[in-house]
Design a protein around this motif. Structure first.
Motif, PDB file in Angstrom:
ATOM      1  N   ARG A   1       4.226 -15.397 -40.497  1.00  0.00           N
ATOM      2  CA  ARG A   1       3.220 -15.827 -39.529  1.00  0.00           C
ATOM      3  C   ARG A   1       2.717 -14.643 -38.712  1.00  0.00           C
ATOM      4  NH1 ARG A   1       5.503 -20.903 -36.292  1.00  0.00           N
ATOM      5  NH2 ARG A   1       7.326 -19.532 -36.159  1.00  0.00           N
ATOM      6  N   LEU A   2       1.443 -14.694 -38.390  1.00  0.00           N
ATOM      7  CA  LEU A   2       0.780 -13.636 -37.642  1.00  0.00           C
ATOM      8  C   LEU A   2       0.118 -14.241 -36.409  1.00  0.00           C
ATOM      9  CD1 LEU A   2      -0.432 -10.688 -37.469  1.00  0.00           C
ATOM     10  CD2 LEU A   2      -2.378 -11.606 -38.773  1.00  0.00           C
ATOM     11  N   ALA A   3       0.532 -13.784 -35.230  1.00  0.00           N
ATOM     12  CA  ALA A   3      -0.092 -14.218 -33.974  1.00  0.00           C
ATOM     13  C   ALA A   3      -1.065 -13.127 -33.515  1.00  0.00           C
ATOM     14  CB  ALA A   3       0.961 -14.471 -32.899  1.00  0.00           C
ATOM     15  N   VAL A   4      -2.257 -13.549 -33.094  1.00  0.00           N
ATOM     16  CA  VAL A   4      -3.302 -12.611 -32.695  1.00  0.00           C
ATOM     17  C   VAL A   4      -3.750 -12.934 -31.275  1.00  0.00           C
ATOM     18  CG1 VAL A   4      -5.557 -11.643 -33.246  1.00  0.00           C
ATOM     19  CG2 VAL A   4      -4.069 -12.450 -35.097  1.00  0.00           C
ATOM     20  N   ALA A   5      -3.678 -11.932 -30.405  1.00  0.00           N
ATOM     21  CA  ALA A   5      -4.248 -12.053 -29.062  1.00  0.00           C
ATOM     22  C   ALA A   5      -5.655 -11.480 -29.116  1.00  0.00           C
ATOM     23  CB  ALA A   5      -3.395 -11.298 -28.053  1.00  0.00           C
TER      24      ALA A   5
ATOM     25  N   PRO B   1     -11.340 -14.168 -27.007  1.00  0.00           N
ATOM     26  CA  PRO B   1     -11.598 -15.588 -26.742  1.00  0.00           C
ATOM     27  C   PRO B   1     -10.355 -16.465 -26.650  1.00  0.00           C
ATOM     28  CG  PRO B   1     -12.876 -14.743 -28.604  1.00  0.00           C
ATOM     29  CD  PRO B   1     -11.806 -13.761 -28.331  1.00  0.00           C
ATOM     30  N   GLY B   2      -9.170 -15.968 -27.039  1.00  0.00           N
ATOM     31  CA  GLY B   2      -7.990 -16.821 -27.006  1.00  0.00           C
ATOM     32  C   GLY B   2      -6.919 -16.326 -27.957  1.00  0.00           C
ATOM     33  N   ILE B   3      -6.065 -17.255 -28.375  1.00  0.00           N
ATOM     34  CA  ILE B   3      -4.924 -16.930 -29.233  1.00  0.00           C
ATOM     35  C   ILE B   3      -5.081 -17.672 -30.565  1.00  0.00           C
ATOM     36  CG2 ILE B   3      -2.410 -16.830 -29.377  1.00  0.00           C
ATOM     37  CD1 ILE B   3      -3.621 -15.352 -26.970  1.00  0.00           C
ATOM     38  N   ALA B   4      -4.689 -17.003 -31.641  1.00  0.00           N
ATOM     39  CA  ALA B   4      -4.735 -17.634 -32.961  1.00  0.00           C
ATOM     40  C   ALA B   4      -3.462 -17.304 -33.713  1.00  0.00           C
ATOM     41  CB  ALA B   4      -5.958 -17.164 -33.752  1.00  0.00           C
ATOM     42  N   VAL B   5      -3.023 -18.255 -34.540  1.00  0.00           N
ATOM     43  CA  VAL B   5      -1.855 -18.053 -35.398  1.00  0.00           C
ATOM     44  C   VAL B   5      -2.296 -18.254 -36.842  1.00  0.00           C
ATOM     45  CG1 VAL B   5       0.471 -18.838 -35.991  1.00  0.00           C
ATOM     46  CG2 VAL B   5      -0.263 -18.826 -33.591  1.00  0.00           C
ATOM     47  N   PHE B   6      -1.968 -17.288 -37.687  1.00  0.00           N
ATOM     48  CA  PHE B   6      -2.304 -17.327 -39.104  1.00  0.00           C
ATOM     49  C   PHE B   6      -1.022 -17.191 -39.934  1.00  0.00           C
ATOM     50  CE2 PHE B   6      -5.985 -15.598 -36.955  1.00  0.00           C
ATOM     51  CZ  PHE B   6      -7.086 -16.148 -37.620  1.00  0.00           C
ATOM     52  N   THR B   7      -1.125 -17.530 -41.205  1.00  0.00           N
ATOM     53  CA  THR B   7      -0.130 -17.041 -42.144  1.00  0.00           C
ATOM     54  C   THR B   7      -0.488 -15.585 -42.435  1.00  0.00           C
ATOM     55  OG1 THR B   7      -1.365 -17.590 -44.154  1.00  0.00           O
ATOM     56  CG2 THR B   7       0.006 -19.335 -43.178  1.00  0.00           C
ATOM     57  N   THR B   8       0.462 -14.829 -42.957  1.00  0.00           N
ATOM     58  CA  THR B   8       0.173 -13.432 -43.261  1.00  0.00           C
ATOM     59  C   THR B   8      -0.828 -13.300 -44.403  1.00  0.00           C
ATOM     60  OG1 THR B   8       2.206 -13.419 -44.586  1.00  0.00           O
ATOM     61  CG2 THR B   8       2.348 -12.517 -42.360  1.00  0.00           C
TER      62      THR B   8
ATOM     63  N   GLY C   1      -3.580 -14.987 -44.278  1.00  0.00           N
ATOM     64  CA  GLY C   1      -4.877 -15.176 -43.650  1.00  0.00           C
ATOM     65  C   GLY C   1      -5.286 -16.610 -43.417  1.00  0.00           C
ATOM     66  N   GLU C   2      -4.409 -17.564 -43.701  1.00  0.00           N
ATOM     67  CA  GLU C   2      -4.747 -18.970 -43.466  1.00  0.00           C
ATOM     68  C   GLU C   2      -4.527 -19.330 -41.998  1.00  0.00           C
ATOM     69  OE1 GLU C   2      -3.247 -23.430 -44.836  1.00  0.00           O
ATOM     70  OE2 GLU C   2      -2.531 -21.642 -45.904  1.00  0.00           O
ATOM     71  N   LEU C   3      -5.543 -19.924 -41.376  1.00  0.00           N
ATOM     72  CA  LEU C   3      -5.451 -20.295 -39.967  1.00  0.00           C
ATOM     73  C   LEU C   3      -4.488 -21.455 -39.787  1.00  0.00           C
ATOM     74  CD1 LEU C   3      -6.487 -19.882 -37.053  1.00  0.00           C
ATOM     75  CD2 LEU C   3      -8.284 -21.558 -37.572  1.00  0.00           C
ATOM     76  N   VAL C   4      -3.513 -21.283 -38.874  1.00  0.00           N
ATOM     77  CA  VAL C   4      -2.531 -22.324 -38.585  1.00  0.00           C
ATOM     78  C   VAL C   4      -2.892 -23.059 -37.298  1.00  0.00           C
ATOM     79  CG1 VAL C   4      -0.090 -22.787 -38.072  1.00  0.00           C
ATOM     80  CG2 VAL C   4      -0.705 -21.051 -39.781  1.00  0.00           C
ATOM     81  N   SER C   5      -3.225 -22.296 -36.257  1.00  0.00           N
ATOM     82  CA  SER C   5      -3.603 -22.911 -34.980  1.00  0.00           C
ATOM     83  C   SER C   5      -4.459 -21.925 -34.193  1.00  0.00           C
ATOM     84  CB  SER C   5      -2.366 -23.307 -34.162  1.00  0.00           C
ATOM     85  OG  SER C   5      -1.583 -22.169 -33.837  1.00  0.00           O
ATOM     86  N   GLN C   6      -5.219 -22.483 -33.272  1.00  0.00           N
ATOM     87  CA  GLN C   6      -6.073 -21.677 -32.419  1.00  0.00           C
ATOM     88  C   GLN C   6      -6.180 -22.375 -31.074  1.00  0.00           C
ATOM     89  OE1 GLN C   6      -9.812 -20.773 -34.237  1.00  0.00           O
ATOM     90  NE2 GLN C   6     -10.615 -19.621 -32.493  1.00  0.00           N
TER      91      GLN C   6
END
Length: 408
Positions: free
Chosen positions: A184-188, A191-198, A200-205
């Motif tokens: 999992r990849l968390a991005v700050a 506009p906000g926070i996003a979590v992806f799989t490594t 590149g699939e979006l998990v949550s935003q």
């Protein structure tokens, strides 16, 4: 040396055997061995003094610190020419193999060995074409050694091999910092926070830009505290926030900043009051060996240790300056668990600093690795030679005593 001679005895036909021992004069050899020992002692002492001087910080921290704050080394570049020196490194990431990755001038990715020697340098062209970058702001490295680079200028996170090849990109609006945990990849991002799989699939935003309770403003730090907790440095709002991976807000530190605006908070009478926060500009974060969050604050020029439950400051080190152990607007930090040290992106000083902090949870073995990765290893060469010379001298002396005891 034994010499057997035949001589005429007192009676005809009788022989007498004489054993004559000639003592070989070893004075010259002893003097030579003594001279070698003296040279080795002088050499060892000289190397020891050199190593001690190299290991001492050129400047001491100016802020109130503990005696256990340890400066280990500073890294200024991968060469001596101006274009080979670090230029405003904004973040740092330590790979599982100990490689220290940083970005120079927002476009050049540099990998250093733990002892500070340059290992890899990848200078990317600035632009929007394939293989180019815009403005890299944040870095992290996965368990597989892949590098994740937040490119604020191109609105993507680059996935880069240790050989410098950009393998793929993940689209994110204004990414600033990244944190990898497993797959999992968390991005700050702005506009906000996003979590992806490594992959590149979006998990949550979740979140949006602003100063409300559920908003963030240009967060420059993010770290997985556990599988279920993501810590975020809400930089412009001067607070730390904890989220679940699906976006549920767990807490805000300090609590007084939960509803704070950028300029302050509103009192019951409607007057604006100064926000009560110990952070000036909370930025890069990491976890130490005990799971404790560690934060850098570029406007306070310090490193903070945070409580694991509420992100309150439990210890602080550093201070403004240009000497070793001092900082000028540090923005990124990461931890090497194998060697029990922290690498700080000392941005305005155009360098990386490697430091040790008390209570980091590192093992004695990690401390040993850290020691031998430094200049102290230089002492091993004359020390080994000195030990060999001493052993030879002791063995020769024991052999002489044995011969003397057999032939009194």
């Amino acid at each position: 040396m034994e010499d057997v001679r035949a001589s005429d005895g007192p009676s005809e036909g009788q022989y007498v055997t004489e054993v004559v021992y000639e003592e070989v004069d070893n004075g010259r050899q002893r003097k030579l061995l003594l001279a070698v020992l003296v040279v080795l002692v002088i050499l060892f002492s000289g190397v020891g003094i050199f190593v001690w001087r190299v290991s001492q910080p050129a400047g001491l921290p100016t802020a109130e610190t503990t005696d256990d704050f340890e400066w280990i080394r500073s890294i200024y570049g991968w060469g001596t020419s101006p274009e080979e020196l670090l230029n405003g490194p904004v973040d740092v990431a330590v790979a599982p193999d100990g490689t220290i990755w940083t970005v120079s001038g927002k476009t050049t990715l540099v990998g250093f060995l733990p002892d500070g020697r340059a290992q890899q340098v990848f200078a990317y062209e600035r632009g929007g074409e394939e293989g180019q970058v815009g403005s890299i702001e944040g870095l992290d490295v996965g368990d597989d050694g892949l590098i994740y680079a937040a490119d604020y200028g191109l609105n993507v996170v680059h996935v880069i091999s240790p050989q410098g090849e950009i393998l793929r990109t993940i689209g994110v609006q204004l990414p600033i910092e990244v944190a990898v945990r497993g797959d999992r990849l968390a991005v700050a991002a702005g506009p906000g926070i996003a979590v992806f799989t490594t992959d590149g699939e979006l998990v949550s935003q979740f979140g949006s830009r602003g100063n409300g309770e559920d908003q963030v403003d240009l967060p420059h730090g993010i770290v997985w505290q556990s599988d279920d907790v993501i810590l975020v440095s809400d930089t412009q709002n001067r607070r730390i926030k904890a989220y679940s991976p699906d976006g549920r807000l767990l807490y805000v530190a300090p609590e007084s900043m939960r509803t704070a605006t950028r300029a302050g908070v509103m009192s019951s009478e409607g007057e604006r009051e100064a926000a009560d926060t110990p952070y000036q500009l909370p930025s890069g974060m990491t976890l130490d060996g005990s799971g404790r969050p560690i934060l850098v604050d570029p406007f306070n020029f310090e490193i903070y240790a945070l409580a694991s439950t509420d992100a309150s400051i439990t210890a602080r080190w550093g201070g403004f300056g240009y000497g070793d152990g001092e900082f000028a607007y540090p923005t990124g930090i990461d931890y090497d668990a194998e060697r029990d040290y922290f690498v700080v992106a000392d941005t305005a000083n155009n360098r990386l600093q490697i430091v040790g902090l008390p209570g980091s949870g590192g093992s004695a073995l990690a401390g040993l690795r850290r020691t031998i990765s430094g200049p102290v290893w230089l002492c091993s060469i004359p020390l080994v030679l000195l030990l060999i010379a001493v052993l030879v001298a002791v063995r020769r002396r024991a052999e002489r005593k044995r011969i003397d005891s057999q032939n009194p």
